[in-house]
Scaffold this active site. Structure first.
Site, PDB file in Angstrom:
ATOM      1  N   GLN A   1       0.827  -1.201   0.000  1.00  0.00           N
ATOM      2  CA  GLN A   1       0.000   0.000   0.000  1.00  0.00           C
ATOM      3  C   GLN A   1       0.856   1.244   0.000  1.00  0.00           C
ATOM      4  O   GLN A   1       1.945   1.272   0.548  1.00  0.00           O
ATOM      5  CB  GLN A   1      -0.997   0.008   1.156  1.00  0.00           C
ATOM      6  CG  GLN A   1      -0.430   0.141   2.528  1.00  0.00           C
ATOM      7  CD  GLN A   1      -1.506   0.011   3.589  1.00  0.00           C
ATOM      8  OE1 GLN A   1      -2.325  -0.898   3.546  1.00  0.00           O
ATOM      9  NE2 GLN A   1      -1.511   0.907   4.546  1.00  0.00           N
ATOM     10  N   GLY A   2       0.326   2.261  -0.674  1.00  0.00           N
ATOM     11  CA  GLY A   2       1.048   3.512  -0.792  1.00  0.00           C
ATOM     12  C   GLY A   2       0.103   4.688  -0.673  1.00  0.00           C
ATOM     13  O   GLY A   2      -1.122   4.538  -0.753  1.00  0.00           O
ATOM     14  N   TYR A   3       0.694   5.836  -0.525  1.00  0.00           N
ATOM     15  CA  TYR A   3      -0.067   7.051  -0.243  1.00  0.00           C
ATOM     16  C   TYR A   3       0.144   8.083  -1.342  1.00  0.00           C
ATOM     17  O   TYR A   3       1.266   8.495  -1.607  1.00  0.00           O
ATOM     18  CB  TYR A   3       0.322   7.594   1.133  1.00  0.00           C
ATOM     19  CG  TYR A   3      -0.083   6.590   2.170  1.00  0.00           C
ATOM     20  CD1 TYR A   3      -1.352   6.621   2.718  1.00  0.00           C
ATOM     21  CD2 TYR A   3       0.755   5.542   2.512  1.00  0.00           C
ATOM     22  CE1 TYR A   3      -1.773   5.645   3.601  1.00  0.00           C
ATOM     23  CE2 TYR A   3       0.354   4.560   3.399  1.00  0.00           C
ATOM     24  CZ  TYR A   3      -0.910   4.621   3.934  1.00  0.00           C
ATOM     25  OH  TYR A   3      -1.334   3.646   4.797  1.00  0.00           O
ATOM     26  N   ILE A   4      -0.964   8.464  -1.974  1.00  0.00           N
ATOM     27  CA  ILE A   4      -0.947   9.512  -2.988  1.00  0.00           C
ATOM     28  C   ILE A   4      -0.983  10.873  -2.295  1.00  0.00           C
ATOM     29  O   ILE A   4      -0.343  11.817  -2.737  1.00  0.00           O
ATOM     30  CB  ILE A   4      -2.139   9.344  -3.954  1.00  0.00           C
ATOM     31  CG1 ILE A   4      -1.961   8.040  -4.747  1.00  0.00           C
ATOM     32  CG2 ILE A   4      -2.272  10.548  -4.881  1.00  0.00           C
ATOM     33  CD1 ILE A   4      -3.137   7.668  -5.616  1.00  0.00           C
TER      34      ILE A   4
ATOM     35  N   SER B   1       3.678   8.587  -3.105  1.00  0.00           N
ATOM     36  CA  SER B   1       4.878   9.268  -2.622  1.00  0.00           C
ATOM     37  C   SER B   1       5.593   8.445  -1.551  1.00  0.00           C
ATOM     38  O   SER B   1       6.761   8.680  -1.261  1.00  0.00           O
ATOM     39  CB  SER B   1       4.530  10.649  -2.083  1.00  0.00           C
ATOM     40  OG  SER B   1       3.558  10.549  -1.065  1.00  0.00           O
TER      41      SER B   1
END
Length: 157
Positions: free
Chosen positions: A29-32, A83
């Site tokens: 999982q990643g964060y925009i 990011s």
């Protein structure tokens, strides 16, 4: 309106190792976007992708909207727009009629075990499993978005 009511706890490593666990599910999982007011997260498993928008936490609650997306599009979003990101294995364990999601973090967060329980309302009572220790619900350093930029392995170094 979709509201998430969630509490977080650390997990005792020794008790966790002794526990009979179901097969876990791997998450990337990643964060925009992630700030104090909102978070936009993308998550992929082997089968599905998800995009999630979360609002500011108030007490144990916050607005949450989650949508299923094709796994390949989730991977593209992570590769091109995130990011920061992290990986973990999630185990769903039922204890005293409640589902606990236990995240065993990987990579730079390896060694961290966090259990979460989602509730119907903030006053709902529940029993703690014997493998749960300290509550960290309000501690922002345990938010996944924070762990993606300030991983657990860097805390003591």
């Amino acid at each position: 309106m979709a509201i998430e009511i969630e509490r977080k706890f650390l997990v005792d490593h020794e008790q966790w190792q002794l526990l009979h666990k179901p097969v876990g599910k791997h998450f990337r999982q990643g964060y925009i976007l992630s700030d104090d007011i909102k978070t936009i997260r993308v998550r992929v498993t082997d089968e599905l992708g998800y995009i999630t928008i979360k609002g500011k936490t108030k007490g144990f609650s916050r607005l949450e909207y989650e949508y299923t997306i094709p796994v390949n599009e989730g991977g593209e979003l992570l590769n091109n727009f995130a990011s920061s990101e992290l990986e973990k294995t999630r185990y769903c364990i039922t204890y005293e009629g409640k589902v606990w999601e236990v995240d065993e973090f990987l990579g730079e967060n390896q060694g961290l075990l966090v259990a979460e329980i989602e509730l119907e309302d903030e006053t709902e009572t529940f029993k703690l499993p014997p493998w749960v220790t300290v509550e960290v619900t309000g501690d922002k350093k345990y938010y996944n978005s924070a762990l993606s930029v300030n991983p657990f392995k860097r805390w003591n170094g």
